[in-house]
Design a protein around this motif. Structure first.
Motif, PDB file in Angstrom:
ATOM      1  N   THR A  76       0.832  -1.201   0.000  1.00 17.31           N
ATOM      2  CA  THR A  76       0.000   0.000   0.000  1.00 17.31           C
ATOM      3  C   THR A  76       0.869   1.255   0.000  1.00 17.31           C
ATOM      4  O   THR A  76       0.494   2.270  -0.587  1.00 17.31           O
ATOM      5  CB  THR A  76      -0.947   0.016   1.211  1.00 17.31           C
ATOM      6  OG1 THR A  76      -0.201  -0.155   2.422  1.00 17.31           O
ATOM      7  CG2 THR A  76      -1.968  -1.101   1.111  1.00 17.31           C
ATOM      8  N   THR A  77       2.038   1.190   0.660  1.00 23.57           N
ATOM      9  CA  THR A  77       2.967   2.325   0.637  1.00 23.57           C
ATOM     10  C   THR A  77       3.450   2.585  -0.784  1.00 23.57           C
ATOM     11  O   THR A  77       3.521   3.726  -1.250  1.00 23.57           O
ATOM     12  CB  THR A  77       4.170   2.063   1.549  1.00 23.57           C
ATOM     13  OG1 THR A  77       3.716   1.888   2.894  1.00 23.57           O
ATOM     14  CG2 THR A  77       5.154   3.234   1.494  1.00 23.57           C
ATOM     15  N   PHE A  78       3.767   1.505  -1.506  1.00 21.85           N
ATOM     16  CA  PHE A  78       4.190   1.626  -2.901  1.00 21.85           C
ATOM     17  C   PHE A  78       3.086   2.248  -3.748  1.00 21.85           C
ATOM     18  O   PHE A  78       3.345   3.102  -4.602  1.00 21.85           O
ATOM     19  CB  PHE A  78       4.555   0.253  -3.461  1.00 21.85           C
ATOM     20  CG  PHE A  78       4.886   0.262  -4.926  1.00 21.85           C
ATOM     21  CD1 PHE A  78       6.134   0.688  -5.372  1.00 21.85           C
ATOM     22  CD2 PHE A  78       3.942  -0.145  -5.859  1.00 21.85           C
ATOM     23  CE1 PHE A  78       6.426   0.716  -6.725  1.00 21.85           C
ATOM     24  CE2 PHE A  78       4.226  -0.131  -7.210  1.00 21.85           C
ATOM     25  CZ  PHE A  78       5.478   0.311  -7.650  1.00 21.85           C
ATOM     26  N   GLU A  79       1.847   1.829  -3.496  1.00 19.04           N
ATOM     27  CA  GLU A  79       0.723   2.374  -4.251  1.00 19.04           C
ATOM     28  C   GLU A  79       0.583   3.875  -4.003  1.00 19.04           C
ATOM     29  O   GLU A  79       0.315   4.654  -4.927  1.00 19.04           O
ATOM     30  CB  GLU A  79      -0.578   1.658  -3.868  1.00 19.04           C
ATOM     31  CG  GLU A  79      -0.621   0.186  -4.195  1.00 19.04           C
ATOM     32  CD  GLU A  79      -0.812  -0.085  -5.676  1.00 19.04           C
ATOM     33  OE1 GLU A  79      -0.871   0.886  -6.457  1.00 19.04           O
ATOM     34  OE2 GLU A  79      -0.901  -1.262  -6.048  1.00 19.04           O
ATOM     35  N   ASN A  85      -2.896   5.478  -4.366  1.00 19.78           N
ATOM     36  CA  ASN A  85      -3.609   5.535  -3.091  1.00 19.78           C
ATOM     37  C   ASN A  85      -4.550   4.360  -2.860  1.00 19.78           C
ATOM     38  O   ASN A  85      -5.655   4.514  -2.339  1.00 19.78           O
ATOM     39  CB  ASN A  85      -4.393   6.853  -2.966  1.00 19.78           C
ATOM     40  CG  ASN A  85      -3.489   8.046  -2.793  1.00 19.78           C
ATOM     41  OD1 ASN A  85      -2.524   7.981  -2.040  1.00 19.78           O
ATOM     42  ND2 ASN A  85      -3.777   9.126  -3.502  1.00 19.78           N
ATOM     43  N   LYS A  86      -4.127   3.169  -3.247  1.00 20.73           N
ATOM     44  CA  LYS A  86      -4.931   1.975  -3.000  1.00 20.73           C
ATOM     45  C   LYS A  86      -4.691   1.466  -1.586  1.00 20.73           C
ATOM     46  O   LYS A  86      -3.557   1.358  -1.134  1.00 20.73           O
ATOM     47  CB  LYS A  86      -4.608   0.894  -4.022  1.00 20.73           C
ATOM     48  CG  LYS A  86      -5.094   1.212  -5.431  1.00 20.73           C
ATOM     49  CD  LYS A  86      -4.845   0.040  -6.365  1.00 20.73           C
ATOM     50  CE  LYS A  86      -5.369   0.329  -7.764  1.00 20.73           C
ATOM     51  NZ  LYS A  86      -5.107  -0.813  -8.688  1.00 20.73           N
ATOM     52  N   THR A  87      -5.769   1.125  -0.898  1.00 18.98           N
ATOM     53  CA  THR A  87      -5.684   0.595   0.452  1.00 18.98           C
ATOM     54  C   THR A  87      -5.595  -0.928   0.412  1.00 18.98           C
ATOM     55  O   THR A  87      -5.760  -1.548  -0.645  1.00 18.98           O
ATOM     56  CB  THR A  87      -6.923   0.993   1.257  1.00 18.98           C
ATOM     57  OG1 THR A  87      -8.075   0.368   0.659  1.00 18.98           O
ATOM     58  CG2 THR A  87      -7.117   2.509   1.252  1.00 18.98           C
TER      59      THR A  87
END
Length: 209
Positions: A76-79, A85-87
């Motif tokens: 999620t950090t990479f997103e 901003n994907k959870t």
């Protein structure tokens, strides 16, 4: 019938969930052993990097899984760094949708069928109580007996029961699940007792009818 909130429960890192669903028309989603085996392979293909399984059962026109979400913090950090901003919920839900689509396409092709196969959205319940987790495991694993697919839940080969009680290597979180029952003997005993409750309830309703 699913409660309304079961359609909107969000997946979170390390959370434990009951995921279940059925076909839109209540007709079978499995018509052969090959279907069952393919369903399991596709589940592993699309979801094994994101979740782990405590228990499951595949039952004609519906299924049950008890799963634990992996810690997807790095993903999620990479997103977020990619401005997507994907959870964790977004990622896991997306993988489930890909899984459902892949199975439905293959099943429809084999059955000369068109249209949606699964109800949407699929149902999920967060499990936060240990006693409920124990009862849910028993409910899931004995479900084939509840639906009269077999006389004894242990005879049904499309559940996680035999993999859990065997010494063979498995991807299941079986040691973690068994700890909730203290040991393997109590795990087996609790499931047998739960199955007896099913028989008792069915006898009562049969007599009343």
């Amino acid at each position: 019938m699913a409660k309304k909130e079961h359609y909107y429960t969000r997946f979170e890192n390390d959370g434990i969930y009951h995921v279940y669903n059925r076909t839109v028309d209540k007709k079978p989603m499995f018509t052969s052993d090959e279907n069952y085996a393919f369903f399991i392979r596709q589940f592993d293909k699309y979801l094994s990097d994101y979740i782990k399984i405590y228990a499951y059962n595949l039952l004609g026109n519906h299924f049950h899984f008890m799963i634990k979400i992996n810690d997807l913090t790095d993903l999620t950090t990479f997103e977020k760094l990619s401005n997507l901003n994907k959870t964790t919920h977004d990622i896991v839900s997306h993988q489930f949708r890909k899984f459902f689509q892949s199975y439905a396409m293959a099943f429809n092709k084999r059955q000369n069928r068109i249209g949606t196969l699964f109800q949407t959205p699929f149902k999920r319940v967060r499990i936060e109580d240990e006693n409920y987790l124990q009862e849910l495991a028993c409910y899931i694993i004995t479900n084939a007996q509840k639906h009269n697919l077999v006389n004894d839940f242990a005879e049904w080969k499309w559940s996680s029961y035999h993999s859990t009680i065997s010494n063979k290597k498995t991807k299941l979180l079986k040691e973690e699940l068994i700890k909730y029952f203290d040991d393997i003997d109590n795990f087996i005993y609790c499931h047998q007792q739960y199955a007896k409750k099913i028989e008792a309830i069915e006898r009562v309703f049969f007599i009343e009818d």
